[in-house]
Design a protein around this motif. Structure first.
Motif, PDB file in Angstrom:
ATOM      1  N   VAL A 398      -1.591  -3.820 -10.884  1.00  0.00           N
ATOM      2  CA  VAL A 398      -0.862  -4.850 -10.035  1.00  0.00           C
ATOM      3  C   VAL A 398      -0.237  -4.158  -8.901  1.00  0.00           C
ATOM      4  O   VAL A 398      -0.470  -4.864  -7.614  1.00  0.00           O
ATOM      5  N   ALA A 399       0.820  -3.212  -9.039  1.00  0.00           N
ATOM      6  CA  ALA A 399       1.333  -2.610  -7.948  1.00  0.00           C
ATOM      7  C   ALA A 399       0.518  -1.991  -6.718  1.00  0.00           C
ATOM      8  O   ALA A 399       0.511  -2.190  -5.732  1.00  0.00           O
ATOM      9  N   THR A 400      -0.689  -1.359  -7.337  1.00  0.00           N
ATOM     10  CA  THR A 400      -1.647  -0.658  -6.303  1.00  0.00           C
ATOM     11  C   THR A 400      -2.464  -1.729  -5.612  1.00  0.00           C
ATOM     12  O   THR A 400      -2.671  -1.540  -4.281  1.00  0.00           O
ATOM     13  N   VAL A 401      -2.962  -2.750  -6.195  1.00  0.00           N
ATOM     14  CA  VAL A 401      -3.970  -3.837  -5.401  1.00  0.00           C
ATOM     15  C   VAL A 401      -3.085  -4.443  -4.596  1.00  0.00           C
ATOM     16  O   VAL A 401      -3.439  -4.866  -3.574  1.00  0.00           O
ATOM     17  N   ASP A 402      -1.854  -4.839  -5.100  1.00  0.00           N
ATOM     18  CA  ASP A 402      -0.761  -5.439  -4.148  1.00  0.00           C
ATOM     19  C   ASP A 402      -0.502  -4.728  -2.982  1.00  0.00           C
ATOM     20  O   ASP A 402      -0.497  -5.369  -1.814  1.00  0.00           O
ATOM     21  N   SER A 403      -0.232  -3.335  -3.212  1.00  0.00           N
ATOM     22  CA  SER A 403      -0.086  -2.561  -1.834  1.00  0.00           C
ATOM     23  C   SER A 403      -1.299  -2.368  -1.003  1.00  0.00           C
ATOM     24  O   SER A 403      -0.928  -2.392   0.417  1.00  0.00           O
ATOM     25  N   VAL A 404      -2.201  -2.267  -1.761  1.00  0.00           N
ATOM     26  CA  VAL A 404      -3.637  -2.035  -0.761  1.00  0.00           C
ATOM     27  C   VAL A 404      -3.961  -3.282   0.029  1.00  0.00           C
ATOM     28  O   VAL A 404      -4.235  -3.132   1.291  1.00  0.00           O
ATOM     29  N   ARG A 405      -3.821  -4.612  -0.585  1.00  0.00           N
ATOM     30  CA  ARG A 405      -4.256  -5.646  -0.106  1.00  0.00           C
ATOM     31  C   ARG A 405      -3.445  -5.851   1.249  1.00  0.00           C
ATOM     32  O   ARG A 405      -3.876  -6.607   2.072  1.00  0.00           O
ATOM     33  N   TYR A 406      -2.102  -5.600   0.993  1.00  0.00           N
ATOM     34  CA  TYR A 406      -1.111  -6.055   1.923  1.00  0.00           C
ATOM     35  C   TYR A 406      -0.837  -4.918   2.792  1.00  0.00           C
ATOM     36  O   TYR A 406       0.591  -4.906   3.303  1.00  0.00           O
ATOM     37  N   ARG A 407      -1.489  -3.930   2.984  1.00  0.00           N
ATOM     38  CA  ARG A 407      -0.855  -2.436   3.439  1.00  0.00           C
ATOM     39  C   ARG A 407      -0.644  -2.828   4.897  1.00  0.00           C
ATOM     40  O   ARG A 407       0.321  -2.095   5.337  1.00  0.00           O
ATOM     41  N   HIS A 408      -1.357  -3.571   5.839  1.00  0.00           N
ATOM     42  CA  HIS A 408      -1.047  -3.514   7.384  1.00  0.00           C
ATOM     43  C   HIS A 408       0.251  -4.260   7.265  1.00  0.00           C
ATOM     44  O   HIS A 408       1.280  -3.838   8.106  1.00  0.00           O
TER      45      HIS A 408
END
Length: 454
Positions: A398-408
C-alpha cells in the motif's frame, strides 16, 4: 489570526505568534500521554474478551479530549512563559493519576480506591485547570469574558454523565445490562465532550499558528507509533523468562516494518499537505479545518495505532510461547481483528484526513483499505507469524504503490517543505549572527577595559 485579535494578558504571558512552533515544554507534557497510551494497551490486552477494548477506546477518547485542550491553549499563548508551566505541571500530575486508574476506569474492580471515580475526578480537575488557564490568559478580552460560563458547561455535563456511569448502573442493573447502560452513558459523555466543547472552545478565537497546530498533532501520532514499538519490545515479555528465538526476532522485524510503513503513509507527504492546507485558510474556515482534520480525524489514527499495538503485543506473546504451540496454531480470531482492524482504522482515518485537507482520495486508496479488512478471515486461518507477515506485505505494498503513483506530486511537496525549512534556518542563522554581534559590540558608555586609562 494576528496576535492582537485576542487580548492576552501580556504582563506575565506571551501570546502565540502566527509562526510559532511546538515548545520543548509541550513535548515534555506529552510524556505523560506515553504512559497513558501504554496503560490503555495493557488494560486492553488483559480484558480483550470482557469488553476491555471498548472500555479502553472510550477512555482513550476522553484522554484525547483533555489533550486537545493542551493543544488549543498552546496555540493561543506560549506554554513556557509566565505562570503557564505551573498549569501544565499540575495537569501532568493529574493525567498521570488518571493513567494509573485506567485498568479500572470503565469498570471498577476491588480492592483499592474506586478506579472509575478516580478517573472521573481527574478528568474534572484537568478540564477545570484548562478553563482556569484560559481565563487567566484571556481575562482582559471583553469579548471572551461573557462566554466563560458557556465554555464551562460541556465539561460539567460530561463529568455529570461519567459520575452517573460510575454510581448508578451497578445499583439498578446486572451483567450485560449494567455494562450496556454504563457504555451508553460514556458514549453520551464523549459526544458532549467532542460536540459541545468543540463548538464553544474556539468562540472568539482562531488557530493562531497553523504550523504549531499541525506539528502538535503530528507529534502525538509519533507518540502512538512509539507506543507500538514499546509493545513490540514488551510483547514477548508478557510471560516472564521467554527465550529469545528466531521466530521472535523475525516477528519483531515484521512489526518494525509495519510501524515504519504506517509512519511513511502519514508523514511522508500527507502531513505536509495538511499543514499547507491549514496555512491557506483563515478565520472560520481554518477553525473548521483544524477541528475536522486534526481534532476529529486524528483520534481514529491514534485509536487504530493503539489497537495495532494491542494486537502486536498479543501476537508476539503467541509466537514466543515456549511450548511452540503458538507457532503452529491459527491466530486467535479476536487478535486478528484487532491487529488488522487497527491498521485498517489508521488508514481510513489518514484517507479521511487527506480528503478533508486536499479534497482528493483515489479509488485505489479506498480499495486498499477494503482489501485490508477483507483479509481478516484469511488471517484467522494462518498461524500468528503468518498473519503478521501477511499484514506486513500488504501495508508495504500500500505504501509503495501510493508513493509511486503520486511520486511527482510528492516530490514537489517535499521539495517545497525542504525549501521552506532551509529559508527558516537561514533566517534564524542571520538573526543569531546579528544578535551575537550586537552583544559583543562595545557601547559608548561602557568602553573596553583596554581603552580605559589607568
Amino acid at each position: 489570526m494576528s496576535t492582537n485579535e485576542v487580548r492576552v494578558n501580556t504582563r506575565r504571558l506571551a501570546p502565540a505568534a502566527p509562526g510559532a512552533r511546538v515548545t520543548r515544554l509541550e513535548l515534555f507534557y506529552d510524556l505523560v500521554f506515553v504512559f497513558a497510551f501504554i496503560n490503555v494497551t495493557t488494560a486492553s490486552a488483559k480484558t480483550l474478551r470482557e469488553g476491555g477494548v471498548l472500555g479502553s477506546l472510550l477512555v482513550l477518547a476522553l484522554l484525547w479530549s483533555a489533550w486537545t485542550g493542551f493543544a488549543t491553549l498552546g496555540n493561543v499563548i506560549r506554554a513556557d512563559r509566565g505562570i503557564m508551566p505551573l498549569f501544565g505541571f499540575a495537569t501532568m500530575a493529574v493525567i498521570f493519576v488518571a493513567s494509573v486508574s485506567l485498568p479500572e476506569a470503565f469498570t471498577d474492580k476491588p480492592p483499592g480506591l474506586p478506579g472509575d471515580l478516580v478517573f472521573v475526578g481527574c478528568y474534572l480537575v484537568v478540564r477545570n485547570l484548562q478553563l482556569l488557564a484560559f481565563w487567566y490568559a484571556l481575562r482582559n478580552d471583553p469579548r471572551l469574558r461573557p462566554r466563560w460560563h458557556r465554555i464551562a458547561v460541556p465539561p460539567l455535563v460530561t463529568v455529570s454523565l461519567l459520575l452517573l456511569a460510575a454510581l448508578v448502573p451497578h445499583r439498578l442493573f446486572d451483567g450485560d445490562a449494567e455494562a450496556a447502560v454504563r457504555a451508553g452513558l460514556w458514549v453520551l459523555a464523549i459526544a458532549v465532550a467532542f460536540g459541545m466543547t468543540q463548538q464553544t472552545r474556539f468562540q472568539g478565537l482562531t488557530v493562531v499558528s497553523a504550523g504549531h497546530w499541525a506539528e502538535r498533532h503530528a507529534q502525538i501520532v509519533l507518540i502512538a507509533l512509539g507506543e507500538s514499538i514499546i509493545s513490540l519490545g514488551l510483547g514477548p515479555g508478557l510471560d516472564t523468562g521467554l527465550p529469545l528465538t528466531w521466530p521472535i526476532i523475525g516477528a519483531a522485524t515484521l512489526g518494525i516494518v509495519v510501524i515504519a510503513a504506517l509512519w511513511w503513509i502519514y508523514f511522508d507527504s500527507r502531513a505536509i499537505a495538511g499543514e499547507r492546507a491549514l496555512h491557506r485558510v483563515h478565520g472560520p474556515a481554518r477553525i473548521a479545518l483544524a477541528r475536522d482534520a486534526y481534532t476529529y480525524l486524528h483520534l481514529p489514527m491514534i485509536a487504530g495505532t493503539i489497537l495495532f499495538a494491542l494486537g502486536l503485543k498479543r501476537v508476539l506473546a503467541e509466537i514466543g510461547d515456549p511450548t511452540g504451540i503458538g507457532l503452529h496454531e491459527r491466530v486467535d480470531r479476536l487478535d486478528a481483528i484487532v491487529l488488522y482492524g487497527g491498521v485498517g482504522l489508521y488508514l481510513l482515518a489518514v484517507l479521511g484526513f487527506q480528503y478533508r485537507t486536499v479534497h482528493r482520495v483515489s479509488r485505489l486508496q479506498m480499495v486498499s483499505v477494503a482489501v485490508l479488512f477483507a483479509l481478516i478471515p484469511l488471517a484467522t486461518a494462518l498461524p500468528a507469524f503468518g498473519a503478521l507477515a501477511l499484514l506486513a506485505v500488504v501495508i508495504v505494498l500500500v505504501a509503495t504503490v501510493d508513493s509511486v503513483r503520486y511520486r511527482h506530486h510528492r516530490r514537489l511537496l517535499r521539495q517545497e517543505k525542504f525549501d521552506e525549512e532551509r529559508a527558516l534556518e537561514a533566517g534564524e542563522t542571520e538573526w543569531r549572527r546579528r544578535y551575537l554581534e550586537q552583544q559583543h559590540t562595545p557601547r559608548e558608555d561602557h568602553p573596553p577595559e583596554a581603552a580605559v586609562a589607568p
